[in-house]
Scaffold this motif. Structure first.
Motif, PDB file in Angstrom:
ATOM      1  N   PHE A 291       0.917  -1.233  -0.076  1.00  0.00           N
ATOM      2  CA  PHE A 291      -0.037  -0.190  -0.182  1.00  0.00           C
ATOM      3  C   PHE A 291       0.857   1.369   0.072  1.00  0.00           C
ATOM      4  O   PHE A 291       0.405   2.323  -0.654  1.00  0.00           O
ATOM      5  N   ASP A 292       2.065   1.247   0.911  1.00  0.00           N
ATOM      6  CA  ASP A 292       2.950   2.559   0.648  1.00  0.00           C
ATOM      7  C   ASP A 292       3.313   3.059  -0.850  1.00  0.00           C
ATOM      8  O   ASP A 292       3.340   4.132  -1.033  1.00  0.00           O
ATOM      9  N   GLU A 293       3.584   1.866  -1.337  1.00  0.00           N
ATOM     10  CA  GLU A 293       4.042   2.181  -2.989  1.00  0.00           C
ATOM     11  C   GLU A 293       2.774   2.683  -3.594  1.00  0.00           C
ATOM     12  O   GLU A 293       2.720   3.453  -4.395  1.00  0.00           O
ATOM     13  N   MET A 294       1.621   2.105  -3.464  1.00  0.00           N
ATOM     14  CA  MET A 294       0.269   2.642  -4.093  1.00  0.00           C
ATOM     15  C   MET A 294      -0.082   4.051  -3.499  1.00  0.00           C
ATOM     16  O   MET A 294      -0.297   4.684  -4.413  1.00  0.00           O
ATOM     17  N   ASN A 295       0.325   4.269  -2.402  1.00  0.00           N
ATOM     18  CA  ASN A 295      -0.014   5.603  -1.767  1.00  0.00           C
ATOM     19  C   ASN A 295       0.869   6.624  -2.534  1.00  0.00           C
ATOM     20  O   ASN A 295       0.526   7.574  -2.983  1.00  0.00           O
ATOM     21  N   ARG A 296       2.131   6.361  -2.819  1.00  0.00           N
ATOM     22  CA  ARG A 296       3.110   7.182  -3.446  1.00  0.00           C
ATOM     23  C   ARG A 296       2.786   7.559  -5.064  1.00  0.00           C
ATOM     24  O   ARG A 296       2.888   8.346  -5.602  1.00  0.00           O
ATOM     25  N   LEU A 297       2.157   6.399  -5.617  1.00  0.00           N
ATOM     26  CA  LEU A 297       1.674   6.397  -6.974  1.00  0.00           C
ATOM     27  C   LEU A 297       0.517   7.333  -6.981  1.00  0.00           C
ATOM     28  O   LEU A 297       0.572   8.059  -7.823  1.00  0.00           O
TER      29      LEU A 297
ATOM     30  N   GLU B  70       0.395   0.701 -13.181  1.00  0.00           N
ATOM     31  CA  GLU B  70       0.969   0.520 -12.389  1.00  0.00           C
ATOM     32  C   GLU B  70       0.639   0.129 -11.179  1.00  0.00           C
ATOM     33  O   GLU B  70       0.920  -0.920 -10.475  1.00  0.00           O
ATOM     34  N   MET B  71      -0.895   0.471 -11.013  1.00  0.00           N
ATOM     35  CA  MET B  71      -1.452  -0.134  -9.822  1.00  0.00           C
ATOM     36  C   MET B  71      -1.883  -1.551  -9.946  1.00  0.00           C
ATOM     37  O   MET B  71      -1.787  -2.270  -9.011  1.00  0.00           O
ATOM     38  N   VAL B  72      -2.190  -1.867 -11.013  1.00  0.00           N
ATOM     39  CA  VAL B  72      -2.576  -3.271 -11.367  1.00  0.00           C
ATOM     40  C   VAL B  72      -1.215  -4.101 -10.820  1.00  0.00           C
ATOM     41  O   VAL B  72      -1.326  -5.432 -10.310  1.00  0.00           O
ATOM     42  N   ALA B  73       0.108  -3.554 -11.224  1.00  0.00           N
ATOM     43  CA  ALA B  73       0.962  -4.534 -10.784  1.00  0.00           C
ATOM     44  C   ALA B  73       1.505  -4.434  -9.512  1.00  0.00           C
ATOM     45  O   ALA B  73       2.065  -5.546  -8.881  1.00  0.00           O
ATOM     46  N   LEU B  74       1.039  -3.737  -8.713  1.00  0.00           N
ATOM     47  CA  LEU B  74       1.087  -3.744  -7.108  1.00  0.00           C
ATOM     48  C   LEU B  74      -0.024  -4.444  -6.486  1.00  0.00           C
ATOM     49  O   LEU B  74       0.135  -4.683  -5.246  1.00  0.00           O
ATOM     50  N   CYS B  75      -1.219  -4.822  -7.101  1.00  0.00           N
ATOM     51  CA  CYS B  75      -2.359  -5.751  -6.285  1.00  0.00           C
ATOM     52  C   CYS B  75      -1.956  -6.928  -6.615  1.00  0.00           C
ATOM     53  O   CYS B  75      -1.470  -7.612  -7.797  1.00  0.00           O
ATOM     54  N   GLU B  76      -2.689  -7.896  -5.908  1.00  0.00           N
ATOM     55  CA  GLU B  76      -2.588  -9.395  -6.108  1.00  0.00           C
ATOM     56  C   GLU B  76      -3.248  -9.777  -7.101  1.00  0.00           C
ATOM     57  O   GLU B  76      -3.091 -11.074  -7.459  1.00  0.00           O
TER      58      GLU B  76
END
Length: 230
Positions: A14-20, A76-82
């Motif tokens: 989530f931290d990476e997603m937040n920065r995104l 990029e969000m899709v890449a961060l999701c399970e």
């Protein structure tokens, strides 16, 4: 019609997603159409997040989706999701900020209600900060006496010109219109029609007002009553 999009995803990054998302906000400044964004985390599943994005309309949401930055962020969000996020599109059919409604009811009642009814709108430990008084007015009884003084001096009512709300606070911009019918601060009744503009910041507890701060043009009122400039 206001439009809301729900984005449901699972991630342990989530931290990476937040920065995104922070980067998207910066890159789309002046062009994005989203007006409000909330992200919630599931209390029973720390990897489950739901984002709520508000738009003025469905059409504006589609414009937002068409921004190249939005497409890049989504990939990029899709890449961060399970797994792939799911989307739910909602037309808002009811939108009420309950404290705003309570503030509106208070101002609409002012001037019409009898002093005995002020307790319908405020908490028992209510505190009122008014520049016309040297000290804050405390409690329902204090407000009742203050209101009775104004009601004895003026026939009045409020027109609400605008309201803003955040958390448990509401700020109301208003215009006060009155006729001077009784003694006010030593001024004998003039029969004069007067107006005054101001703002009131209020805090709410359990749907009732617990604190108010008033700002208004008292000098302008005194001038209309013929006191200033004599």
């Amino acid at each position: 019609m206001t439009f809301v999009q729900l984005i449901d995803c699972r991630t342990d990054r989530f931290d990476e997603m937040n920065r995104l998302m922070d980067r998207w906000v910066e890159q789309t400044r002046g062009r994005r159409t989203a007006t409000h964004d909330i992200v919630g985390k599931d209390r029973s599943d720390s990897s489950h997040f739901i984002e709520i994005v508000e738009f003025p309309s469905y059409e504006e949401a589609m414009r937002n989706s068409g921004l190249p930055e939005t497409d890049r962020v989504f990939q990029e969000m899709v890449a961060l999701c399970e797994e792939a996020p799911t989307f739910t599109d909602l037309d808002v059919v009811r939108d009420e900020q309950l404290n705003v409604l309570a503030a509106r009811a208070f101002f609409e009642a002012m001037g019409r209600m009898e002093p005995e009814r002020v307790g319908d709108h405020v908490t028992e430990d209510y505190v009122d900060h008014d520049p016309a008084y040297l000290r804050p007015v405390q409690g329902v009884e204090g407000l009742r006496e203050q209101y009775a003084d104004w009601k004895a001096a003026f026939d009045f009512g409020f027109r609400i010109d605008g309201q803003l709300a955040e958390d448990d606070q509401v700020c109301t911009r208003w215009t006060w219109a009155a006729r001077h019918k009784g003694e006010f601060l030593g001024i004998e009744p003039t029969g004069q029609d007067v107006t005054m503009r101001g703002m009131t910041w209020q805090r709410f507890t359990g749907g009732r007002i617990s604190e108010s701060h008033w700002i208004y043009d008292r000098a302008g009122l005194m001038e209309q009553l013929g006191v200033l400039g004599r």
